[in-house]
Write an enzyme that holds these catalytic residues in place. Structure first.
Site, mmCIF file in Angstrom:
data_model
loop_
_atom_site.group_PDB
_atom_site.id
_atom_site.type_symbol
_atom_site.label_atom_id
_atom_site.label_comp_id
_atom_site.label_asym_id
_atom_site.label_seq_id
_atom_site.Cartn_x
_atom_site.Cartn_y
_atom_site.Cartn_z
ATOM 1 N N GLU A 76 0.808 -1.229 0.000
ATOM 2 C CA GLU A 76 0.000 0.000 0.000
ATOM 3 C C GLU A 76 0.841 1.280 0.000
ATOM 4 O O GLU A 76 0.368 2.334 0.437
ATOM 5 C CB GLU A 76 -0.938 -0.006 1.200
ATOM 6 C CG GLU A 76 -1.959 -1.124 1.148
ATOM 7 C CD GLU A 76 -3.083 -0.887 2.134
ATOM 8 O OE1 GLU A 76 -4.162 -0.455 1.686
ATOM 9 O OE2 GLU A 76 -2.883 -1.122 3.339
ATOM 10 N N HIS A 165 -11.361 -0.779 6.742
ATOM 11 C CA HIS A 165 -9.932 -0.969 6.559
ATOM 12 C C HIS A 165 -9.111 -0.210 7.603
ATOM 13 O O HIS A 165 -8.381 -0.813 8.378
ATOM 14 C CB HIS A 165 -9.585 -0.518 5.125
ATOM 15 C CG HIS A 165 -8.161 -0.639 4.747
ATOM 16 N ND1 HIS A 165 -7.710 -0.448 3.467
ATOM 17 C CD2 HIS A 165 -7.046 -0.908 5.469
ATOM 18 C CE1 HIS A 165 -6.410 -0.613 3.408
ATOM 19 N NE2 HIS A 165 -5.975 -0.882 4.612
HETATM 20 MN MN MN Z 1 -3.941 -1.090 5.087
#
Ligand code: MN
Length: 244
Positions: A76, A165
């Site tokens: 990410e 998330h």
């Molecule tokens: Mn994450």
């Protein structure tokens, strides 16, 4: 030490602090913009923040790709690349999954500053839902298009929740983004507890402005927090101030 090495030492310490303060666990990360090449930034290789050392830091380019490093990066990293791209004022970015923030990404009730130490969040925290634009995904921000969409939700703000998330936070220094990331989940916890009792009374826009206006990054009361967090994380030595 030169300025860059001081900054990278602070980034290592910030990793340890976020782990010690339960903002991150095996997952989550913190980055800092390259002071001499503002399109680039530094972030650890794929590693739990508690374990990060200087040798684990990698330089990344503006598209979130590692510069001359073959070690596996965080999936990410595009969160960081896209926020640095969109926000020249931002010097440091945190992404975390702190559980106390998660309910506010699932319901219409906004996360708002309710405690003085979270005034720096600035106001109601927007919620980004990856599904709005990208449909069914694994919820991870794995390319620049997704990162840019998240950065758009963040706008000129300090933090954005990510539905199902976690959150991402951005600020003008490592210290400020660590402070945001530490107090955002605490604010969420207090707000949630208050909601069990009744309707919480958030900080007013005037109170938020007064807190922000009175903040001095180098004042003793500001430094005290960094010294405390670094010491708790076992890395306080370089920061301990002489008496007097
Ligand atoms: Mn994450």
């Amino acid at each position: 030490m030169n300025q860059l090495e001081d900054l990278l030492r602070d980034l290592v310490v910030a990793n340890r602090v976020l782990a010690r303060e339960d903002v991150v666990d095996a997952y989550g990360h913190i980055s800092v913009r390259h002071p001499d090449n503002p399109k680039h930034f530094f972030l650890s290789r794929s590693l739990s923040p508690e374990l990060v050392e200087r040798r684990d830091l990698i330089e990344f380019d503006e598209m979130g790709e590692p510069v001359n490093d073959k070690r596996p990066p965080y999936l990410e990293r595009f969160i960081h690349a896209a926020i640095f791209e969109a926000r020249p004022d931002v010097q440091a970015v945190v992404h975390a999954h702190a559980e106390d923030t998660l309910p506010f990404g699932l319901v219409a009730t906004p996360l708002v500053p309710v405690i003085h130490s979270a005034a720096f969040v600035g106001g109601a925290v927007p919620v980004w839902d990856i599904r709005d634009k990208f449909g069914d995904t694994n919820l991870l921000v794995t390319n620049m298009a997704q990162g840019r969409d998240l950065a758009g939700c963040l706008g000129a703000g300090k933090a954005a929740l990510m539905r199902g998330h976690g959150f991402s936070a951005a600020a003008g220094s490592i210290f400020e983004v660590v402070r945001l990331a530490v107090y955002l989940p605490r604010n969420a916890r207090v707000q949630m507890n208050a909601m069990r009792l009744g309707e919480p009374k958030p900080l007013s826009p005037g109170e938020i402005a007064a807190r922000t206006a009175s903040y001095k990054p180098h004042a003793p009361e500001s430094w005290r927090a960094w010294e405390y967090w670094a010491t708790r994380a076992g890395c306080g030595e370089p920061y301990r101030q002489a008496e007097g």
